[in-house]
Design an enzyme around this catalytic site. Structure first.
Site: not given
Ligand code: SF4
Length: 341
Positions: A85-86, A89, A98, A102, A105, A107, A265, A302, A309
């Site tokens: 995205r950047y 990075r 996981c 959660c 989440c 994702r 999000d 985000d 972000k």
């Protein structure tokens, strides 16, 4: 304490955490994975912890603007397993697994899926990073990278550690909090590579930090691994200055620098966790009055769709009517954003 993770509604009902008489929960279970580790089952005596892991019928309500890929991981993916995205990075998604799932989440529609990145996809992802010299930092996330065996973790981190144009690696994980016994000598050894490894621990409420989690964070800090935290601002969990002050003070005592406070999000079915931007700002202003600078995270949003972000400050957010905002992305483009109704 239960000795295994709870992975179904029946498990949760048997532990007294879910209402077996609520028929709509079965629909929630079909839509989104369930997993709660023994440590989090024990911590779920606190409602702020239970709310993060126990399915709720509100998850069946999909709000306006909610997305299956709210931060645009797929739109910015040059090869499988990588989000770029950047310029400097990349995110490397090493696994979809996981230790806990959660309920908020971002994702949530991806995690718990096909498991590990295949060897071929991992090789292609590492090749992409190696030949893209503009990349200075690799962020390992998932899923949760620290659920990998120490051997696989070492193989990936070790290979990244040999790429000369990388300044650091960053690992985002909930493991030290939700499965602290995984943080052992073998894991710590796997993280000893020629490039600095920063660990960003995901934790949202002080009640998640049991004695074993605190000890695991101590082992990581003693091993010289710089520790940061990320939290999500969640309605009914930590949406008060008191709750976040207690969390950030506890983290500082554990040698963890509060790094990010994420605005929740636009994940589908997570609207009941989302606060307004105005409330988030009010809480941050109060925290600024109460806390030392090193205890203050950056409050970030985000931008839905993968536009990056940004800090939730006047430079990036302009009010556009009650509960409506225009958000300036890192390239100066404006995007509409609406608070939950
Ligand atoms: S990726 Fe992180 S937030 Fe999402 S379910 Fe896994 S541990 Fe929870």
């Amino acid at each position: 304490m239960t000795d295994r993770a709870l992975q179904s509604l029946d498990d949760l009902a048997a532990a007294g955490l879910a209402d077996p008489a609520e028929p709509r929960l079965a629909e929630v279970e079909r839509a989104f994975r369930i997993r709660v580790t023994p440590e989090m089952v024990a911590a779920a005596a606190h409602p702020a912890v239970a709310r993060q892991f126990v399915p709720a019928v509100e998850e069946l309500s999909i709000g306006a603007g909610e997305l299956s890929d709210p931060i645009g991981d797929v739109a910015r993916s040059p090869v499988t397993g990588v989000t770029h995205r950047y310029r400097d990075r990349v995110i490397l998604h090493v696994t979809r697994t996981c230790d806990v799932y959660c309920r908020f989440c971002f994702r949530r529609e991806v995690v718990g899926g096909e498991g590990m990145l295949s060897d071929a996809d991992l090789a292609a992802a590492l090749d992409y990073i190696e030949r893209t010299e503009a990349v200075r930092e690799v962020i390992l996330t998932g899923g949760d990278p620290l659920v990998l065996s120490p051997r696989r973790l070492q193989a990936i981190v070790g290979r990244l550690g040999q790429i000369a144009h990388l300044d650091q690696l960053r690992i985002h994980s909930r493991v030290p909090v939700v499965t602290p016994q995984r943080v052992d000598e073998a894991m710590i050894r796997a993280l000893r590579v020629p490039v600095p490894v920063w660990l960003v621990v995901h934790v949202n409420h002080e009640a998640e930090l049991g004695l074993d989690s605190r000890a695991a964070l101590g082992r990581l800090a003693d091993a010289g691994i710089p520790l940061l935290s990320q939290s999500v601002l969640l309605r009914g969990v930590n949406d008060s200055a008191d709750a976040l002050e207690a969390l950030f003070r506890a983290l500082l005592r554990l040698r963890v620098k509060p790094y990010y406070l994420h605005h929740c999000d636009l994940a589908r079915g997570a609207g009941h966790f989302r606060t307004t931007i105005a409330l988030g700002r009010q809480i941050m202003a109060e925290l600024r009055r109460r806390l030392t600078g090193i205890g203050l995270p950056t409050y970030v949003l985000d931008i839905p769709g993968g536009f990056g972000k940004v800090p939730v400050t006047g430079d990036h957010l302009v009010e556009d009517g009650p509960g409506r905002w225009l958000v300036r992305d890192p390239d100066g483009r404006m995007h509409p954003y609406a608070d939950p109704a």
